[in-house]
Design an enzyme around this catalytic site. Structure first.
Site, mmCIF file in Angstrom:
data_model
loop_
_atom_site.group_PDB
_atom_site.id
_atom_site.type_symbol
_atom_site.label_atom_id
_atom_site.label_comp_id
_atom_site.label_asym_id
_atom_site.label_seq_id
_atom_site.Cartn_x
_atom_site.Cartn_y
_atom_site.Cartn_z
ATOM 1 N N GLN A 209 0.866 -1.179 0.000
ATOM 2 C CA GLN A 209 0.000 0.000 0.000
ATOM 3 C C GLN A 209 0.907 1.235 0.000
ATOM 4 O O GLN A 209 1.618 1.485 0.987
ATOM 5 C CB GLN A 209 -0.907 -0.014 1.224
ATOM 6 C CG GLN A 209 -1.706 -1.307 1.371
ATOM 7 C CD GLN A 209 -2.811 -1.430 0.347
ATOM 8 O OE1 GLN A 209 -3.857 -0.815 0.460
ATOM 9 N NE2 GLN A 209 -2.578 -2.254 -0.670
ATOM 10 N N ALA A 250 -11.291 2.315 5.327
ATOM 11 C CA ALA A 250 -10.384 1.504 4.509
ATOM 12 C C ALA A 250 -9.619 2.355 3.499
ATOM 13 O O ALA A 250 -9.831 3.568 3.372
ATOM 14 C CB ALA A 250 -11.170 0.406 3.798
ATOM 15 N N HIS A 251 -8.735 1.694 2.750
ATOM 16 C CA HIS A 251 -7.860 2.421 1.836
ATOM 17 C C HIS A 251 -8.655 3.128 0.733
ATOM 18 O O HIS A 251 -9.643 2.629 0.218
ATOM 19 C CB HIS A 251 -6.794 1.509 1.228
ATOM 20 C CG HIS A 251 -7.310 0.309 0.506
ATOM 21 N ND1 HIS A 251 -6.521 -0.773 0.211
ATOM 22 C CD2 HIS A 251 -8.536 -0.009 0.035
ATOM 23 C CE1 HIS A 251 -7.229 -1.681 -0.429
ATOM 24 N NE2 HIS A 251 -8.454 -1.237 -0.547
ATOM 25 N N ASN A 252 -8.166 4.335 0.422
ATOM 26 C CA ASN A 252 -8.713 5.162 -0.654
ATOM 27 C C ASN A 252 -10.125 5.693 -0.399
ATOM 28 O O ASN A 252 -10.762 6.220 -1.307
ATOM 29 C CB ASN A 252 -8.689 4.427 -2.004
ATOM 30 C CG ASN A 252 -7.279 4.071 -2.420
ATOM 31 O OD1 ASN A 252 -6.889 2.917 -2.336
ATOM 32 N ND2 ASN A 252 -6.515 5.057 -2.843
#
Length: 359
Positions: A209, A250-252
């Protein structure tokens, strides 16, 4: 019982804080000293409370022993005659401003605690406070008036803005950016890896990531909330966002200005929440969907598709007796068959199906 205030003030001084005239308050009442705050039901003569006219609190308002009540014109009629009232348009907001002054706490010393470990390349403003057992990584920058609480970890190249406060045991990992005047509660983790995986001949392979977490100004983050770094692009929390405890971002994910998310919500990867939205407790957002501005999702709802129109949205079934719940659950399985039969009847008798609502 509320905790004692760190300072006290007279009713006259509090009126000055709020810009409220004391035309109907006697001089001896204006000189009454307020030493704390409490609810209408529990307040004493030396404490301040508030009342916004809510009927659910009307009984407490009529019987309150508070020395000072911040209320509005409608609420004044229900307040016990013994209390001094300050009339404002937004009682809860005014009460919050008073609490900020009464519970500001004594000024603390600035500088770096001897037990802190600070990399020689980190930049720490001389007015910042670095408390015990803190670790600050290479290239990190801590802004003016910032406070890094006990046991916190600041990773390499992290930026903490002016006046931001990290309480105890906050972890901010590499390259994360946090704006000014934020408040981050104990146990928060910012910049941990997102849940990025790829299949490799039947096994899961971790995908590095490489994005950041970028947090704007005036953001509050509740205890033990986690915000993952972006997979490639950044995870973004915009100005004025308020996050409760135990939230997974969470991511993004992107959350727009002045949105608020209640506890135990989960926002899956690459979901986008607009400005001035609210998500109730336990709400789940599926990944890669978008909520437009001014969307309000009630508690425990599962959002599985994008929402393109402002409004209030709900999902799930209300609590019921176990017997009725089982009966209705069995009927849910028949809905598709019943819908097909209804469509056949409409064709047979010339009925026209109603328009489906599109969010």
């Amino acid at each position: 019982m509320s905790i004692p205030a760190s300072t006290s003030a007279t009713i006259g001084e509090i009126a000055d804080w709020l810009g409220v005239p004391l035309d109907d308050v006697a001089p001896d009442e204006a000189a009454t000293r307020i030493t704390g705050a409490a609810s209408l039901a529990c307040a004493t003569e030396a404490e301040v409370s508030y009342y916004d006219g809510d009927r659910r609190s009307a009984t407490d308002a009529a019987a309150t022993r508070a020395g000072l009540v911040i209320t509005n014109a409608a609420g004044r009629e229900r307040i016990s005659g013994a209390a001094v009232c300050l009339l404002v348009d937004q009682p809860r907001l005014a009460f919050a401003r008073v609490l900020e002054r009464l519970y500001a706490g004594p000024a603390k010393s600035v500088g770096v605690h001897p037990s802190a470990v600070v990399d020689g390349t980190a930049e720490i403003d001389e007015t910042a406070r670095i408390e015990a057992q803190v670790t600050v990584g290479a290239g990190a920058r801590i802004g003016a008036g910032a406070v890094i609480g006990v046991g916190s970890v600041i990773g390499p190249n992290v930026v903490i803005g002016e006046g931001t406060r990290l309480l105890a045991r906050v972890t901010v990992l590499d390259d994360s950016l946090i704006g000014a005047r934020c408040v981050i509660q104990p146990g928060v983790v910012i910049g941990s890896d997102g849940f990025g995986l790829a299949q490799d001949n039947g096994a899961w392979r971790r995908v590095p990531q490489v994005g950041r977490v970028v947090i704007g100004n005036d953001v509050d983050i509740g205890a033990n909330t986690t915000i993952d770094r972006g997979a490639l692009d950044d995870t973004v929390i915009a100005d004025g966002v308020k996050l409760d405890n135990l939230i997974q971002v969470a991511h993004n994910v992107r959350i727009g200005e002045h949105s608020a998310v209640a506890g135990c919500a989960g926002l899956a990867g690459s979901s986008e929440v607009g400005r001035h939205c609210t998500l109730g407790g336990g709400v789940g957002l599926a990944g890669h969907l978008t909520l437009t501005d001014h969307v309000h999702v009630t508690g425990m709802s599962m959002v599985t598709r994008s929402i393109h129109r402002p409004g209030v949205y709900s999902a799930g079934t209300p609590l019921d007796t176990n017997e009725r719940w089982h009966r209705n659950a069995a009927r849910f399985k028949q809905l598709d068959r019943l819908a097909r039969r209804l469509k056949q009847l409409e064709k047979r008798f010339g009925g026209t199906p109603g328009p489906e609502e599109d969010s």
